[in-house]
Motif scaffolding. Structure first.
Motif, PDB file in Angstrom:
ATOM      1  N   ALA A   1       0.836  -1.430  -0.044  1.00  0.00           N
ATOM      2  CA  ALA A   1      -0.006  -0.051   0.054  1.00  0.00           C
ATOM      3  C   ALA A   1       0.891   1.185  -0.018  1.00  0.00           C
ATOM      4  N   ALA A   2       1.761   1.214   0.642  1.00  0.00           N
ATOM      5  CA  ALA A   2       2.730   2.489   0.673  1.00  0.00           C
ATOM      6  C   ALA A   2       3.519   2.526  -0.635  1.00  0.00           C
TER       7      ALA A   2
ATOM      8  N   HIS B   1       1.706   5.043  -3.157  1.00  0.00           N
ATOM      9  CA  HIS B   1       1.670   6.391  -2.698  1.00  0.00           C
ATOM     10  C   HIS B   1       3.138   7.151  -2.471  1.00  0.00           C
TER      11      HIS B   1
ATOM     12  N   PHE C   1       2.223   9.765   3.361  1.00  0.00           N
ATOM     13  CA  PHE C   1       1.483   8.356   3.460  1.00  0.00           C
ATOM     14  C   PHE C   1       2.629   7.456   3.547  1.00  0.00           C
TER      15      PHE C   1
ATOM     16  N   GLY D   1       3.556   4.622   6.430  1.00  0.00           N
ATOM     17  CA  GLY D   1       3.588   2.986   6.181  1.00  0.00           C
ATOM     18  C   GLY D   1       4.759   2.318   6.720  1.00  0.00           C
TER      19      GLY D   1
ATOM     20  N   TYR E   1      -4.726   1.268   7.458  1.00  0.00           N
ATOM     21  CA  TYR E   1      -3.923   1.735   6.308  1.00  0.00           C
ATOM     22  C   TYR E   1      -3.736   0.921   5.109  1.00  0.00           C
TER      23      TYR E   1
ATOM     24  N   GLY F   1      -4.709   2.536   1.535  1.00  0.00           N
ATOM     25  CA  GLY F   1      -3.683   2.475   0.800  1.00  0.00           C
ATOM     26  C   GLY F   1      -4.106   1.863  -0.602  1.00  0.00           C
TER      27      GLY F   1
END
Length: 176
Positions: free
Chosen positions: A99-100, A103, A107, A111, A165, A169
């Motif tokens: 997910a990190a 982006h 953000f 992460g 999170y 994400g």
């Protein structure tokens, strides 16, 4: 700060995530079976009620509400949880890393912290289980249920934050 699994090559992250997620889901299904006999009036949420008891009296009432078979299931579950800990921690940690990677900026930096939090959750879980085990073995000190409840609360908080999170994400449109 770097994410703890940042060393894993980008092309290996998704397959590793799915492998650990699969193991996590299989073990979670086993825990659902193990938890069934642990659900009593004193422990409506099964082992989670025991984890969060917090004091001698409710913890002892929970243990007293479990027959020998249920206590065996609880003991087996506490042991099996030591396999579950790295599985869920690595699945979540990889999910956060993936997910990190979608982006940039703040953000992604959050992460990295939450990746460490996912691994820390497993350590809190290990201390929690040790405490629950001590109490099950008859060491009825106030320390054990209190320590277990504190560790369980921190563990659940870290896991929920990491899960939120990771979901945000993935649902948030990818950074270009």
């Amino acid at each position: 700060m770097k994410h703890p699994l940042d060393f894993i090559p980008a092309n290996k992250r998704k397959p590793a995530f799915f492998a650990f997620l699969t193991l996590t889901l299989i073990l979670f299904a086993v825990f659902r079976v193990l938890d069934s006999p642990l659900r009593t009036a004193a422990a409506p949420n099964g082992i989670v009620s025991y984890e969060l008891a917090g004091n001698i009296k409710p913890a002892a009432e929970i243990l007293g509400s479990w027959d020998a078979r249920a206590q065996l299931f609880a003991a087996f579950g506490l042991g099996l949880d030591y396999l579950f800990m790295p599985a869920y921690a690595l699945a979540l940690c990889l999910g956060i890393l993936l997910a990190a990677g979608r982006h940039a900026g703040a953000f992604a930096k959050i992460g990295a912290w939450l990746g460490w939090g996912a691994l820390a959750a497993a350590l809190f879980d290990a201390v929690e289980n040790f405490s629950l085990w001590q109490f099950m073995l008859g060491d009825f000190q106030a320390l054990w249920p209190r320590l277990a409840a504190i560790c369980a609360t921190v563990k659940f908080a870290l896991l929920v934050l990491g899960l939120i999170y990771a979901l945000v994400g993935w649902l948030w449109p990818k950074h270009k």
